[in-house]
Design a protein around this motif. Structure first.
Motif, short mmCIF file in Angstrom:
data_model
loop_
_atom_site.label_atom_id
_atom_site.label_comp_id
_atom_site.label_asym_id
_atom_site.label_seq_id
_atom_site.Cartn_x
_atom_site.Cartn_y
_atom_site.Cartn_z
N THR A 135 -6.69 -14.37 1.83
CA THR A 135 -6.80 -13.59 0.60
C THR A 135 -8.26 -13.20 0.35
N LEU A 136 -8.49 -11.93 0.11
CA LEU A 136 -9.80 -11.42 -0.28
C LEU A 136 -9.70 -10.91 -1.70
N VAL A 137 -10.57 -11.39 -2.58
CA VAL A 137 -10.56 -10.94 -3.97
C VAL A 137 -11.90 -10.33 -4.32
N LEU A 138 -11.88 -9.51 -5.36
CA LEU A 138 -13.09 -8.90 -5.90
C LEU A 138 -13.23 -9.41 -7.33
N ASN A 144 -14.36 1.18 -10.89
CA ASN A 144 -14.86 1.95 -9.75
C ASN A 144 -14.79 1.19 -8.43
N LEU A 145 -14.33 -0.05 -8.47
CA LEU A 145 -14.23 -0.86 -7.26
C LEU A 145 -12.84 -1.46 -7.17
N PHE A 146 -12.04 -0.95 -6.26
CA PHE A 146 -10.68 -1.46 -6.12
C PHE A 146 -10.11 -1.00 -4.79
N PHE A 147 -9.05 -1.64 -4.37
CA PHE A 147 -8.28 -1.21 -3.21
C PHE A 147 -7.07 -0.42 -3.70
N THR A 148 -6.54 0.46 -2.86
CA THR A 148 -5.33 1.19 -3.18
C THR A 148 -4.28 0.93 -2.11
N TYR A 149 -3.05 1.35 -2.38
CA TYR A 149 -1.95 1.15 -1.44
C TYR A 149 -2.26 1.74 -0.08
N ALA A 150 -3.04 2.84 -0.05
CA ALA A 150 -3.32 3.53 1.21
C ALA A 150 -4.23 2.73 2.13
N ASP A 151 -4.82 1.64 1.63
CA ASP A 151 -5.75 0.86 2.45
C ASP A 151 -5.05 -0.12 3.39
N SER A 174 -1.83 -6.30 3.42
CA SER A 174 -1.10 -5.81 2.25
C SER A 174 -2.00 -5.84 1.02
N ILE A 175 -1.62 -5.05 0.02
CA ILE A 175 -2.36 -4.98 -1.23
C ILE A 175 -1.56 -5.72 -2.28
N GLN A 176 -2.08 -6.81 -2.80
CA GLN A 176 -1.39 -7.56 -3.85
C GLN A 176 -1.68 -6.97 -5.22
N LYS A 177 -2.94 -6.72 -5.49
CA LYS A 177 -3.40 -6.04 -6.69
C LYS A 177 -4.64 -5.25 -6.30
N ILE A 181 -6.30 -8.59 -2.06
CA ILE A 181 -5.55 -8.13 -0.88
C ILE A 181 -5.37 -9.29 0.09
N THR A 182 -4.44 -9.10 1.02
CA THR A 182 -4.20 -10.07 2.08
C THR A 182 -4.61 -9.48 3.40
N LEU A 183 -5.41 -10.24 4.18
CA LEU A 183 -5.89 -9.78 5.47
C LEU A 183 -5.01 -10.33 6.59
N ALA A 184 -5.15 -9.76 7.77
CA ALA A 184 -4.37 -10.20 8.92
C ALA A 184 -4.88 -11.53 9.47
N ALA A 185 -6.10 -11.92 9.15
CA ALA A 185 -6.67 -13.17 9.62
C ALA A 185 -7.32 -13.91 8.46
N ALA A 186 -7.33 -15.23 8.53
CA ALA A 186 -7.93 -16.05 7.49
C ALA A 186 -9.43 -16.20 7.71
#
Length: 742
Positions: A135-138, A144-151, A174-177, A181-186
């Motif tokens: 999990t990566l959080v901001l 002005n700083l966020f991820f979107t579904y398209a990422d 995947s994008i949780q919020k 987000i969730t990455l493919a690797a920890a």
């Protein structure tokens, strides 16, 4: 829009002429072919590029013309001169459309225009990861700083989170919020306040609009036939729109991809800027990407009775990933999926109006803020085996939704089956209730209410991170009617006496919308064997009158998304809901049977008379069933209810519960209860465990032949409620404090 009267292409010899006229001036001649087989048996082809490429990993900085890509090398020398669209790099975060000026290497090209915006937006010192977690959080994210579904699916670098403190290089799973987000690797190392680097979307290629437009014109002019795209990706600079006229109809038209794999032939449409800088006004609609319709006449009502006679679209991909308008409210926030989007009008990926015998099959439609597939005033419609991702749009602070993945409007004999419709998008703007609405973003309106800049209204909720999909599958309006125009010509072959639109939704999968499946306003609907996940309302019908509604053998699970943020729909947050318009307490013809409903919201909500609820399995945290109003003849029979808050009714409703099995969570948690406002209840032959019947001001109650079991408890409490008892069985000892038991 082309004028079909001017399409004068002939057959084989003329096709050669088309090829020459389209491409004589091109430095790089197209090498692929659109194959044509016309209704009279003639065959031919038109040369087309179909050479587009795409990447989700490009990046560019403001005031620079140097475009780079991470983790791949897609550029070649042949790309010089091609048109390219780069999401987020234009003015105020719009899509930048320009050309490739020079090739540097496979990961670097120079553009003809400098970027007006850094894209993607820099996240310097904002990321946080914990070793062993993906999990990566901001934690310090702002508007002005966020991820979107398209990422999702893009390459990403997180400094300091890899082995030994190196950068973690992986993909976004995947994008949780927007800030999680969730990455493919920890992560291998704890990382706080680190840089996050990823990419934005780009599509580039030679423009195929002229060739495709000409090919469609040939088929139409020659009274039908089949147009088949080659394999590859196509960049299309303009919309494809055609109208049948009295002089030139459209019939027996087939447009298909290279093979049964919809991904083999993909159409990528260029962005249309919805802001008119010359007048400083919004262009409040976008034209459909692909449109087939008729000349509606001067009064826009098709009094001539024109219609398309046979059209099939199948086996290709339709993408609007370059779309700038993602629901933002102002020129400066166009890219933000906000709870109050600009007006979408009738914008659709595919729009067909006045037709018979329409087939839309095996298409992959994605990344459209607007409707995906919209068909109107049609007799005989099949929409099947399509895959739609991130289409539709919603306005939760308003009283209605504004975008549907699939819309069937004022049509009859429509079958929508085996489609997959999914939305992963979320709102990425905070409102006035948010801590981010401060400084220049905050203001007070004339009524003294706190507002966040760009909002015309505010329902008092912060929608950041909630679902932004409108409706997955929707059917609306009786034949021959449209709210904007009043009475118009009926769908072809339909008599004026036909009262209801008829639509069947069968075996579809819907996920991530305000409403999964919805019908209303004169629609006779059958919804059977659909799977609806993660929607605030699973299946909804609302109407005045008595169209026949059948909701049978569906699986609905809200996946814990909560109650609907959509104003006006909160009361109907349920697996299945049947509602009325106005004061219609009499009409209804509804069957809800064999459904499996799971989730945190209510199971079934009914506000219509003559509703039969048979053989359902309901396991929810809210009420298994609720109704309120002077509704008659509501019958719950042979249902299995597990847990839940039970059944609640009132408002002079007449309710029958018989032969149900109700497994409660305890007498205080699971009840069959009035709300104190009256209503009749017939409660017979039910098997009940760990639950209670609670009656307050009930009008007339009959409890007979029921079996009660569980721990010591009051099986009935009542106040001012006449009750008739007969042949009930109790397998526990009644509590001595239960003075209302009998």
């Amino acid at each position: 829009m082309i004028n079909l009267k001017s399409v004068m292409f002939g057959l084989s010899a003329s096709l050669i002429g088309i090829l020459a006229s389209l491409h004589n001036a091109s430095a790089a001649s197209p090498t692929r072919k659109i194959s044509l087989t016309l209704a009279n048996g003639s065959t031919g082809s038109i040369a087309v590029y179909f050479d587009a490429k795409k990447s989700g990993n490009v990046y560019i900085t403001r005031d620079s013309a140097e475009l780079y890509v991470r983790g791949e090398g897609p550029f070649t020398k042949d790309d010089v001169g091609k048109t390219i669209g780069i999401v987020g790099a234009g003015p105020n975060g719009r899509t930048l459309t320009t050309t490739i000026k020079a090739y540097v290497n496979s990961q670097h090209v120079t553009l003809s225009t400098v970027a007006a915006t850094t894209s993607p937006r820099l996240m310097t010192g904002k990321g946080k990861m914990v070793a062993g977690s993906a999990t990566l959080v901001l934690p310090n994210s702002t508007d002005n700083l966020f991820f979107t579904y398209a990422d999702a699916g893009k390459n990403i670098w997180v400094s300091g989170a890899g082995a030994g403190g190196a950068a973690l290089r992986t993909k976004i799973s995947s994008i949780q919020k927007p800030d999680s987000i969730t990455l493919a690797a920890a992560a291998s190392t704890n990382a706080t306040n680190v840089d996050v680097t990823y990419g934005t979307d780009a599509v580039w290629g030679n423009d195929d609009y002229a060739a495709i437009n000409a090919a469609i014109g040939v088929v139409i002019k020659n009274n039908g036939g089949t147009l088949q795209f080659p394999a590859g990706n196509s960049y299309i600079s303009r919309r494809l729109a055609y109208k049948a006229t009295a002089a030139q109809g459209i019939k027996n038209f087939v447009m298909k991809g290279a093979s049964g794999d919809s991904a083999a032939s993909a159409l990528y449409f260029a962005d249309k800027l919805p802001w008119d800088s010359s007048t400083s006004t919004w262009v409040t609609y976008e034209d459909p990407l692909i449109e087939f319709g008729v000349d509606m006449g001067s009064d826009n009502r098709n009094n001539a009775g024109l219609y398309i006679n046979g059209i099939t679209l199948q086996d290709f991909t339709l993408s609007y990933m370059l779309q700038s308008n993602l629901g933002g409210e102002s020129d400066g926030e166009l890219y933000k999926t906000a709870p109050k989007p600009m007006v979408l009008g009738v914008f659709s990926g595919i729009y067909i109006n006045f037709a018979r015998n329409v087939v839309i099959r095996n298409l992959d439609v994605h990344s459209i803020f607007g409707r995906g597939i919209s068909v109107r005033s049609t007799n005989g419609l099949t929409i099947d085996n399509n895959h739609l991702v991130n289409v539709g749009g919603g306005d939760p602070a308003g009283k209605d939704t504004t975008g549907d993945a699939i819309l069937v409007y004022s049509s009859v004999n429509a079958n929508v089956s085996t489609n997959s419709v999914k939305n992963y998008r979320q709102y990425v703007k905070h409102n006035a209730q948010s801590k981010y609405c401060t400084g220049s973003n905050a203001y007070t309106d004339d009524a003294g209410n706190s507002r966040c800049r760009g909002y015309a209204y505010d329902s008092g909720k912060d929608y950041y991170g909630t679902l932004s999909g409108g409706i997955g599958l929707r059917a609306e309006y009786r034949p021959g009617f449209t709210p904007a125009q009043g009475e118009i010509h009926m769908p072809p072959g339909v008599a004026d006496s036909v009262k209801y639109t008829s639509v069947k939704f069968f075996n579809n999968s819907v996920q991530g919308f305000t409403m999964g499946i919805k019908s209303e306003n004169g629609v006779s609907m059958e919804a059977t064997q659909n799977v609806v996940y993660g929607c605030y309302i699973g299946i909804l019908h609302t109407d005045i009158g008595s169209p026949k509604i059948k909701i049978i053998n569906n699986q609905v699970d809200d996946k814990g998304v909560g109650s609907s943020p959509q104003a006006g729909f909160t009361d109907y947050a349920a697996g299945i809901a049947i509602t009325r318009y106005g004061n219609d307490y009499v009409n209804g013809d509804n069957l809800i049977s064999g459904n499996k409903i799971v989730g945190q919201n209510n199971g079934i909500v009914v506000h219509k008379s003559n509703t039969y609820i048979w053989g359902n399995t309901i396991t929810v945290e809210g009420y298994a069933f609720r109704t309120y109003g002077a509704f008659k003849n509501i019958v719950l029979r042979n249902n299995v209810i597990n847990g839940t808050a039970g059944v609640t009714y009132g408002g002079s409703s007449v309710l029958v519960l018989d032969h149900n099995t109700i497994n409660g969570s305890g007498p205080s948690a699971t009840q069959i209860a009035t709300d104190g406002s009256g209503g009749d209840l017939t409660f017979t032959n039910n098997i009940m465990k760990n639950m209670q019947v609670r009656l307050i001001n009930a009008s007339d109650v009959n409890l007979s032949s029921n079996t009660f079991s569980g721990s010591d408890q009051c099986y009935i409490t009542r106040y001012n409620s006449p009750v008739t008892y007969s042949s009930n069985k109790y397998s526990y000892t009644k509590s001595v404090s239960c003075s209302n038991d009998k």
